[in-house]
Scaffold this active site. Structure first.
Site, short mmCIF file in Angstrom:
data_model
loop_
_atom_site.label_atom_id
_atom_site.label_comp_id
_atom_site.label_asym_id
_atom_site.label_seq_id
_atom_site.Cartn_x
_atom_site.Cartn_y
_atom_site.Cartn_z
CG HIS A 226 -2.08 0.88 1.19
ND1 HIS A 226 -2.30 1.87 2.13
CD2 HIS A 226 -3.10 0.97 0.31
CE1 HIS A 226 -3.41 2.52 1.83
NE2 HIS A 226 -3.92 2.00 0.73
CE LYS A 228 -1.36 4.75 -1.52
NZ LYS A 228 -1.96 4.38 -0.22
CG ASP A 233 18.85 12.28 -9.54
OD1 ASP A 233 18.84 11.14 -10.03
OD2 ASP A 233 18.87 13.32 -10.22
CG HIS A 402 -7.28 8.48 -0.24
ND1 HIS A 402 -5.96 8.35 -0.64
CD2 HIS A 402 -7.76 7.22 -0.15
CE1 HIS A 402 -5.67 7.08 -0.80
NE2 HIS A 402 -6.74 6.36 -0.50
CE LYS A 404 -4.11 6.67 2.69
NZ LYS A 404 -5.48 6.30 2.68
CG ASP A 409 -0.28 17.64 22.63
OD1 ASP A 409 -1.53 17.65 22.67
OD2 ASP A 409 0.41 17.00 23.43
#
Length: 484
Positions: A226, A228, A233, A402, A404, A409
């Site tokens: 999952h 991404k 470089d 979508h 996450k 704090d």
């Protein structure tokens, strides 16, 4: 007894023994969570044929130790670096110069000792919230590549943005730049082989993580990659929620606007994103790694603290989940959460209740539009008790959420690929950046508050008025929550 009755009795007897053997395997050998074990036992005995096939596709992990033995090599590689960092942390001079980080030393140590995630503090982070901005910056970075481009995605489609992406990679491969593209076997099922041919002919390499044996059908629902990530470089890296597809540009008729969070990173932390790519690439291609390839000649004057934490079925400890739990438990006054899928396990569920009851301002933002109905209804089933504890819930109305993100704090934040659900905690390969920075925390908080303008709050009164049909959906979906 006639022939039909005899055949029926023979089939039933065989199914009984198959179920019995599988039940023994579940209880003795796999050591699943007791709740999950009882669920599978019920599925097997109430649905003898369908349940058996469903378990083979979704539930089995008998080969996990053998399949992911490669993880041991990674752990050995970082052992010496962990020891060196522990010695550095004991240095009075280092602690005084970086005192702001050591207020959260327990979180840093959790990732260092549990996940062997090295703490780096010479980094620069740019937040990206829009798909157009993400691909614009990514393509600009790729076009400037001089040595290599490493790409890893869960979903990669052969649509407009996917084709443009492949054209750019093919162009760079034709220039002699090393190009490696790794795509999950299930998430990449809409990436046509024909569209990859120009890249391969130009010298680019393509690999699939757990590819399907049968075209367009992948029987391994679990153990999906999952992650991404993109590394160019060793100078710039990208990590977060955006996959590759036109919907991530807000072009989906079903979802409309796409709200996500990604980071563009420069600095020391890229080394450990790069290493994760190497490990995943080795698993997919069976090519051996040569030593701990983590050195990046990319000094950065910024002082943003980052730990790159990876977790998956191959991890001894659920590093990202543990990081989430620690942030929730340590929060003193604020905890903001964005997650498209909200299925907390028992520990996260209890931690959220305790945090809210302790006076922490706990707010959770989820999508208004479900893209996986069972997952959506399972998520809403957890809201009632949390609402009673004072947790505030909001549904994002302007398209699909979508992102996450966890914000604790005023200093600690997490951005990555892991949802707040059991699948991300145990069954998927995920990667998150745990960021120690007041500036990044403020920017994420500002965006979270801005999103309120496009949200509807779910009150306890409103929640208690939901229909019986919704309650039935929630109850059934929650029974499946440990395997969703």
């Amino acid at each position: 007894m006639n022939d039909f009755a005899s055949a029926y009795f023979l089939i039933f007897s065989n199914l009984f023994w198959i179920n019995l053997i599988l039940a023994v395997v579940l209880v003795i050998f796999e050591r699943k969570n007791p709740t999950s074990t009882w669920l599978w036992l019920m599925v097997l005995f109430f649905f003898p044929v369908v349940g058996f096939l469903f378990y083979l596709i979704v539930g089995q992990d008998l080969s996990k130790k053998k399949i992911f033995k490669i993880k041991a090599d990674e752990d050995d590689c970082f052992e010496e670096m962990v020891k060196e960092q522990e010695e550095l942390f004991n240095s009075k001079e280092f602690r005084e110069e970086n005192s702001e980080y050591f207020t959260y030393e327990d979180i840093i140590n959790l990732h260092l000792k549990g996940d062997k995630s090295i703490f780096t503090y010479q980094n620069d982070v740019e937040l990206i919230f829009d798909g157009h901005d993400k691909f614009k910056e990514l393509f600009e970075s790729i076009n400037k590549a001089k040595n290599y481009i490493y790409i890893e995605y869960y979903i990669f489609k052969s649509d407009h943005i996917g084709s443009e992406f492949l054209d750019i990679l093919t162009k760079k491969a034709n220039e002699g730049i090393e190009v490696k593209l790794l795509v999950d076997g299930m998430g990449g099922r809409k990436l046509s082989k024909k569209s990859l041919e120009p890249l391969k002919q130009a010298g680019g390499e393509v690999a699939f993580f757990f590819p399907s044996i049968i075209p367009f059908v992948n029987t391994r629902v679990n153990y999906r990659n999952h992650r991404k990530i993109c590394i160019i470089d060793g100078k710039e890296a990208f990590l977060g929620g955006f996959n590759v597809g036109d919907e991530y540009l807000g072009l989906s008729k079903k979802f409309g606007n796409w709200r996500d969070t990604h980071i563009k990173l420069k600095g020391e932390a890229i080394s450990f994103i790069l290493w994760q790519f190497f490990v995943d690439w080795r698993f997919a291609t069976k090519n051996e790694l040569k030593g701990c390839q983590t050195y990046i000649d990319n000094p950065n004057s910024s002082k943003t603290g980052i730990q790159i934490v990876s977790s998956g079925p191959d991890s001894k400890w659920p590093g990202i989940k543990d990081g989430y739990f620690k942030m929730i438990s340590n929060a003193k006054h604020k905890l903001y959460i964005e997650s498209p899928y909200f299925i907390p396990d028992d520990s996260i569920f209890e931690a959220l209740k305790i945090a809210s009851l302790s006076g922490v301002d706990v707010r959770v933002m989820v999508p208004n539009k479900p893209d996986h109905p069972f997952v959506y209804w399972a998520g809403t089933s957890y809201m009632g008790e949390l609402l009673e504890a004072g947790v505030k819930f909001y549904t994002y109305q302007k398209g699909f959420l979508h992102s996450k993100v966890l914000i604790m704090d005023d200093f600690v934040s997490s951005v990555g690929t892991a949802n707040l659900d059991i699948r991300s905690f145990k069954l998927n390969f995920e990667i998150n950046a745990f960021i120690y920075s007041k500036d990044i925390n403020e920017k994420l908080t500002k965006r979270f508050i801005d999103d309120f303008k496009n949200c509807k709050e779910i009150t306890l009164e409103e929640y208690n008025k939901r229909s019986n049909i919704i309650k039935i959906k929630e109850s059934f979906s929650r029974l499946l929550s440990s395997i969703l």
